[in-house]
Design an enzyme around this catalytic site. Structure first.
Site, PDB file in Angstrom:
ATOM      1  N   ALA A  65       0.871  -1.173   0.000  1.00  0.00           N
ATOM      2  CA  ALA A  65       0.000   0.000   0.000  1.00  0.00           C
ATOM      3  C   ALA A  65       0.909   1.225   0.000  1.00  0.00           C
ATOM      4  O   ALA A  65       2.062   1.143   0.440  1.00  0.00           O
ATOM      5  CB  ALA A  65      -0.881  -0.016   1.242  1.00  0.00           C
ATOM      6  N   GLY A 110       0.764  -5.003   0.975  1.00  0.00           N
ATOM      7  CA  GLY A 110      -0.471  -5.132   0.192  1.00  0.00           C
ATOM      8  C   GLY A 110      -0.255  -5.869  -1.129  1.00  0.00           C
ATOM      9  O   GLY A 110      -1.193  -6.441  -1.675  1.00  0.00           O
ATOM     10  N   GLU A 113      -0.391  -9.457  -0.204  1.00  0.00           N
ATOM     11  CA  GLU A 113      -1.800  -9.733   0.119  1.00  0.00           C
ATOM     12  C   GLU A 113      -2.646  -9.833  -1.147  1.00  0.00           C
ATOM     13  O   GLU A 113      -3.540 -10.667  -1.240  1.00  0.00           O
ATOM     14  CB  GLU A 113      -2.340  -8.623   1.034  1.00  0.00           C
ATOM     15  CG  GLU A 113      -1.713  -8.667   2.424  1.00  0.00           C
ATOM     16  CD  GLU A 113      -2.170  -7.510   3.293  1.00  0.00           C
ATOM     17  OE1 GLU A 113      -1.762  -6.355   3.018  1.00  0.00           O
ATOM     18  OE2 GLU A 113      -2.941  -7.744   4.243  1.00  0.00           O
ATOM     19  N   GLU A 133       5.047  -5.183   7.455  1.00  0.00           N
ATOM     20  CA  GLU A 133       4.300  -4.159   8.207  1.00  0.00           C
ATOM     21  C   GLU A 133       4.815  -3.922   9.621  1.00  0.00           C
ATOM     22  O   GLU A 133       4.767  -2.787  10.101  1.00  0.00           O
ATOM     23  CB  GLU A 133       2.809  -4.526   8.268  1.00  0.00           C
ATOM     24  CG  GLU A 133       2.041  -4.297   6.974  1.00  0.00           C
ATOM     25  CD  GLU A 133       2.140  -5.452   5.995  1.00  0.00           C
ATOM     26  OE1 GLU A 133       2.942  -6.395   6.230  1.00  0.00           O
ATOM     27  OE2 GLU A 133       1.424  -5.425   4.983  1.00  0.00           O
TER      28      GLU A 133
HETATM   29  N1  COA Z   1       4.621   3.081  -0.666  1.00  0.00           N
HETATM   30  C1  COA Z   1       4.986   4.237  -1.240  1.00  0.00           C
HETATM   31  N2  COA Z   1       6.064   4.372  -2.009  1.00  0.00           N
HETATM   32  C2  COA Z   1       6.810   3.277  -2.221  1.00  0.00           C
HETATM   33  C3  COA Z   1       6.490   2.036  -1.655  1.00  0.00           C
HETATM   34  C4  COA Z   1       5.331   1.959  -0.853  1.00  0.00           C
HETATM   35  N3  COA Z   1       4.922   0.811  -0.291  1.00  0.00           N
HETATM   36  N4  COA Z   1       7.435   1.134  -2.014  1.00  0.00           N
HETATM   37  C5  COA Z   1       8.306   1.796  -2.803  1.00  0.00           C
HETATM   38  N5  COA Z   1       7.937   3.091  -2.925  1.00  0.00           N
HETATM   39  C6  COA Z   1       8.602   4.156  -3.677  1.00  0.00           C
HETATM   40  C7  COA Z   1       9.824   4.692  -2.950  1.00  0.00           C
HETATM   41  O1  COA Z   1       9.442   5.638  -1.970  1.00  0.00           O
HETATM   42  C8  COA Z   1      10.594   5.298  -4.108  1.00  0.00           C
HETATM   43  O2  COA Z   1       9.991   6.520  -4.453  1.00  0.00           O
HETATM   44  P1  COA Z   1      10.925   7.826  -4.770  1.00  0.00           P
HETATM   45  O3  COA Z   1      11.769   7.408  -5.935  1.00  0.00           O
HETATM   46  O4  COA Z   1       9.937   8.891  -5.096  1.00  0.00           O
HETATM   47  O5  COA Z   1      11.733   8.052  -3.529  1.00  0.00           O
HETATM   48  C9  COA Z   1      10.313   4.329  -5.245  1.00  0.00           C
HETATM   49  O6  COA Z   1       9.120   3.643  -4.899  1.00  0.00           O
HETATM   50  C10 COA Z   1      11.403   3.299  -5.470  1.00  0.00           C
HETATM   51  O7  COA Z   1      11.634   2.619  -4.255  1.00  0.00           O
HETATM   52  P2  COA Z   1      13.068   2.500  -3.536  1.00  0.00           P
HETATM   53  O8  COA Z   1      12.831   2.305  -2.079  1.00  0.00           O
HETATM   54  O9  COA Z   1      13.930   3.666  -3.938  1.00  0.00           O
HETATM   55  O10 COA Z   1      13.633   1.179  -4.208  1.00  0.00           O
HETATM   56  P3  COA Z   1      14.702   0.173  -3.577  1.00  0.00           P
HETATM   57  O11 COA Z   1      15.105  -0.744  -4.694  1.00  0.00           O
HETATM   58  O12 COA Z   1      15.778   0.917  -2.881  1.00  0.00           O
HETATM   59  O13 COA Z   1      13.909  -0.677  -2.473  1.00  0.00           O
HETATM   60  C11 COA Z   1      12.004  -1.913  -1.591  1.00  0.00           C
HETATM   61  C12 COA Z   1      12.845  -1.528  -2.851  1.00  0.00           C
HETATM   62  C13 COA Z   1      10.803  -2.676  -2.098  1.00  0.00           C
HETATM   63  C14 COA Z   1      12.852  -2.814  -0.691  1.00  0.00           C
HETATM   64  C15 COA Z   1      11.598  -0.623  -0.857  1.00  0.00           C
HETATM   65  O14 COA Z   1      10.988   0.270  -1.787  1.00  0.00           O
HETATM   66  C16 COA Z   1      10.603  -0.852   0.268  1.00  0.00           C
HETATM   67  O15 COA Z   1      10.978  -1.340   1.325  1.00  0.00           O
HETATM   68  N6  COA Z   1       9.316  -0.473   0.030  1.00  0.00           N
HETATM   69  C17 COA Z   1       8.300  -0.533   1.060  1.00  0.00           C
HETATM   70  C18 COA Z   1       7.813  -1.933   1.226  1.00  0.00           C
HETATM   71  C19 COA Z   1       6.786  -1.983   2.340  1.00  0.00           C
HETATM   72  O16 COA Z   1       7.059  -1.722   3.485  1.00  0.00           O
HETATM   73  N7  COA Z   1       5.553  -2.358   1.952  1.00  0.00           N
HETATM   74  C20 COA Z   1       4.493  -2.506   2.882  1.00  0.00           C
HETATM   75  C21 COA Z   1       3.695  -1.265   2.989  1.00  0.00           C
HETATM   76  S1  COA Z   1       2.342  -1.508   4.098  1.00  0.00           S
END
Ligand code: COA
Length: 258
Positions: A65, A110, A113, A133
């Protein structure tokens, strides 16, 4: 037609691509609402036999999400968010057209999920799963605590949900989280192949399978009674007459979906 989804239909197979690659296809409010509309529309569209759900780009299926939208929520807002997401993912799970998740990269929060709400999951070797989460001070809110336990067992669900560990495709396959793992370049081909096999079967019978299997996981529903009712409904269809006649006449059936 949609802002954050790309849809294409080929031979009765609707492919829905979640298209926010710069945000790793994170589900903001608009995207999840569009997804709900697209799946509900598919359920009502006669020439759609099977749905494939995937993410744009090579990196992510859906990375969760959209965290920027709910950071700072209070209790009531949190409940509303979770309830709304659960309703949409339930619509995916209860869609009478089979929904296949083609998981091309990160399926986190999400995103994991959503994949679990689909009927069948095919993962590329590069896919990564997880419910991170607890790292945010949260738990999954779109059905993840329930569906992960159904698919991979209570012990694995407890461990993965509490550690926030990422699960690779091989482990996901070994524990029943996904049906198949294929090289990244073959993901859509494999998904199309499976969708094509299902698309050839009697659509009302396929819908009956979905309702009967789902019934096994609905508290308070008698799955065996649902099976009896669905079996009876099938016997009242033209496709049942066609399927049995075709078998006895040693020819291929031509199903009409009626
Ligand atoms: N919500 C909002 N934005 C998200 C996102 C999320 N769940 N997951 C990734 N993004 C965005 C990042 O903020 C970034 O945006 P920006 O370029 O404007 O800063 C972009 O997507 C790319 O992500 P980034 O984190 O730079 O890539 P990465 O390769 O370094 O890392 C992940 C990849 C998946 C490990 C990392 O993005 C992450 O941990 N995301 C969140 C996962 C999460 O906690 N999901 C559960 C949410 S309830």
């Amino acid at each position: 037609m949609y802002k954050h989804l790309i849809t294409t239909t080929e031979n009765g197979i609707l492919t829905i691509t979640i298209n926010r690659p710069d945000k790793l296809n994170a589900l903001n409010r608009e995207t999840i609402e569009e997804l709900g509309s697209a799946v509900r529309h598919a359920a009502e569209t006669d020439n759609v036999r099977v749905v494939i759900l995937t993410g744009a780009g090579e990196k992510a299926f859906v990375a969760g999400a959209d965290i920027s939208e709910f950071a700072g929520f209070d209790r009531a807002q949190g409940e509303t968010l979770a309830r709304g997401g659960q309703e949409i993912f339930l619509a995916v799970e209860q869609c009478v057209k089979p929904v296949i998740a083609a998981i091309n990269g990160f399926a986190l929060g999400g995103g994991c999920e959503l994949a679990m709400a689909c009927h069948i999951r095919i993962a590329s070797e590069t896919a990564r799963f997880g419910q991170p989460e607890v790292k945010l001070g949260l738990i999954p809110g779109y059905g993840g605590t329930q569906r992960m336990a159904w698919l991979s067992g209570k012990g694995k669900a407890m461990e993965w949900l509490m550690t926030a560990d990422m699960i690779d495709a091989k482990e996901a396959w070994r524990t029943g989280l996904v049906n198949h793992v294929v090289p990244a370049g073959e993901l859509m081909e494999k998904s199309m192949e499976l969708a094509g096999k299902i698309a050839k079967q009697a659509p009302l019978a396929v819908a009956g399978v979905i309702r009967a299997v789902n019934a096994a996981f609905e508290p308070g529903t008698d799955g065996y009674a649902t099976e009896v009712a669905e079996f009876g409904k099938c016997c009242a269809t033209a496709d049942f007459r066609e399927g049995t006649a075709a078998f006895l006449e040693k020819r291929k059936p031509a199903f009409s979906g009626s």
